[in-house]
Design a protein around this motif. Structure first.
Motif, PDB file in Angstrom:
ATOM      1  N   ILE A   7      48.793  38.142  47.795  1.00 46.65           N
ATOM      2  CA  ILE A   7      48.340  38.904  46.631  1.00 46.65           C
ATOM      3  C   ILE A   7      46.857  39.203  46.783  1.00 46.65           C
ATOM      4  O   ILE A   7      46.018  38.294  46.762  1.00 46.65           O
ATOM      5  N   GLU A   8      46.521  40.460  46.948  1.00 47.65           N
ATOM      6  CA  GLU A   8      45.130  40.893  47.038  1.00 47.65           C
ATOM      7  C   GLU A   8      44.637  41.206  45.623  1.00 47.65           C
ATOM      8  O   GLU A   8      45.123  42.133  44.973  1.00 47.65           O
ATOM      9  N   LEU A   9      43.679  40.414  45.142  1.00 52.92           N
ATOM     10  CA  LEU A   9      43.287  40.515  43.739  1.00 52.92           C
ATOM     11  C   LEU A   9      42.742  41.891  43.355  1.00 52.92           C
ATOM     12  O   LEU A   9      43.017  42.376  42.256  1.00 52.92           O
ATOM     13  N   TRP A  41      35.202  35.979  42.386  1.00 53.61           N
ATOM     14  CA  TRP A  41      36.079  36.376  41.292  1.00 53.61           C
ATOM     15  C   TRP A  41      35.275  37.042  40.178  1.00 53.61           C
ATOM     16  O   TRP A  41      35.673  38.084  39.663  1.00 53.61           O
ATOM     17  N   HIS A  42      34.146  36.443  39.813  1.00 58.42           N
ATOM     18  CA  HIS A  42      33.324  37.018  38.749  1.00 58.42           C
ATOM     19  C   HIS A  42      32.739  38.367  39.164  1.00 58.42           C
ATOM     20  O   HIS A  42      32.676  39.300  38.348  1.00 58.42           O
ATOM     21  N   MET A  43      32.338  38.481  40.406  1.00 54.59           N
ATOM     22  CA  MET A  43      31.807  39.762  40.871  1.00 54.59           C
ATOM     23  C   MET A  43      32.899  40.827  40.885  1.00 54.59           C
ATOM     24  O   MET A  43      32.666  41.975  40.500  1.00 54.59           O
ATOM     25  N   THR A 107      46.718  20.572  43.000  1.00 57.27           N
ATOM     26  CA  THR A 107      47.063  20.796  44.410  1.00 57.27           C
ATOM     27  C   THR A 107      46.568  22.153  44.897  1.00 57.27           C
ATOM     28  O   THR A 107      46.395  22.347  46.107  1.00 57.27           O
ATOM     29  N   GLU A 108      46.331  23.083  43.989  1.00 55.38           N
ATOM     30  CA  GLU A 108      45.822  24.389  44.388  1.00 55.38           C
ATOM     31  C   GLU A 108      44.325  24.316  44.668  1.00 55.38           C
ATOM     32  O   GLU A 108      43.569  23.724  43.899  1.00 55.38           O
ATOM     33  N   LEU A 114      42.529  30.761  41.352  1.00 50.74           N
ATOM     34  CA  LEU A 114      42.024  31.959  40.694  1.00 50.74           C
ATOM     35  C   LEU A 114      43.035  33.098  40.755  1.00 50.74           C
ATOM     36  O   LEU A 114      43.144  33.895  39.812  1.00 50.74           O
ATOM     37  N   VAL A 115      43.790  33.181  41.842  1.00 58.85           N
ATOM     38  CA  VAL A 115      44.868  34.166  41.911  1.00 58.85           C
ATOM     39  C   VAL A 115      45.941  33.823  40.890  1.00 58.85           C
ATOM     40  O   VAL A 115      46.416  34.682  40.138  1.00 58.85           O
ATOM     41  N   HIS A 116      46.341  32.547  40.850  1.00 57.87           N
ATOM     42  CA  HIS A 116      47.348  32.067  39.904  1.00 57.87           C
ATOM     43  C   HIS A 116      46.921  32.408  38.474  1.00 57.87           C
ATOM     44  O   HIS A 116      47.704  32.974  37.688  1.00 57.87           O
ATOM     45  N   SER A 117      45.699  32.068  38.135  1.00 61.60           N
ATOM     46  CA  SER A 117      45.206  32.306  36.782  1.00 61.60           C
ATOM     47  C   SER A 117      45.217  33.795  36.436  1.00 61.60           C
ATOM     48  O   SER A 117      45.654  34.190  35.348  1.00 61.60           O
TER      49      SER A 117
END
Length: 209
Positions: A7-9, A41-43, A107-108, A114-117
């Motif tokens: 998954i590419e955010l 992620w924030h950027m 475990t992540e 961050l992808v999961h969230s």
């Protein structure tokens, strides 16, 4: 099973929230101590005007502080009763805990977390959605037939054992119904209303919007 690493955010965000509105904003030098995936992620998310988090809140990078126990909280749930933190000495490790409870190592790693969230939040932030409660096993199988589970590791929040699934233009969260209620609770999000029609055609489901 979908590999979360696939998954590419940036592509995911553009699919669910439309094209970005601007270039990424640089973080101040005071944020250099934060984990690299968190800074990225924030950027990345700064490029969108639209809200990204709905059931949780990401602390602004400049507001993240080191606590007396050596941890740094970077995300909380919408009620403030659940928290996620990292250890600056091992910044790719994520911990979770309820308020006033001891931290538990997840475990992540930070990048997958961050992808999961982000994917999980998109179910609730989708432009179109519906949900059903106490869905029996046989009907659940029909609902999720056109979807594939994402291989995220388990979180304790909001309850252990939920699954995230992806389909054509759709996302879903499937969780066991509350104690005392049989079956499964299903939340589905889509970025086009037509994508929901295949679920509406499943008989025996009381969909609510």
């Amino acid at each position: 099973m979908i590999d979360p690493a696939s998954i590419e955010l940036a592509d995911f965000l553009a699919t669910w929230y439309g094209p970005p509105a601007r270039n990424a904003e640089d973080l101040p030098d005071s944020c250099n101590w934060l984990p690299t995936p968190l800074k990225k992620w924030h950027m990345l998310t700064s490029r969108w005007d639209k809200r990204i988090n709905f059931m949780t809140k990401m602390l602004a990078p400049e507001r993240i502080r080191l606590a007396d126990d050596g941890t740094a909280i970077f995300m909380i749930d919408s009620t403030g009763d659940w928290r996620w933190c990292f250890d600056p000495l091992n910044p790719d490790t994520v911990f979770e805990a309820g308020l006033h409870e001891p931290w538990e190592k997840m475990t992540e790693r930070m990048s997958q977390f961050l992808v999961h969230s982000t994917v999980r939040e998109a179910v609730y932030g989708a432009g179109f959605g519906m949900h059903a409660l106490s869905v029996p096993d046989d009907i659940l199988r029909a609902i999720i037939a056109p979807m594939e589970q994402v291989g995220f590791d388990e979180w304790n929040w909001p309850e252990p054992g939920y699954r995230i699934l992806m389909g054509e233009g759709t996302l879903a969260i499937v969780a066991e119904s509350v104690p005392g209620q049989p079956g499964w609770d299903v939340e589905i999000g889509a970025f086009e209303p037509s994508a929901l029609s295949k679920f509406e055609d499943v008989s025996g489901v009381d969909w609510r919007r």
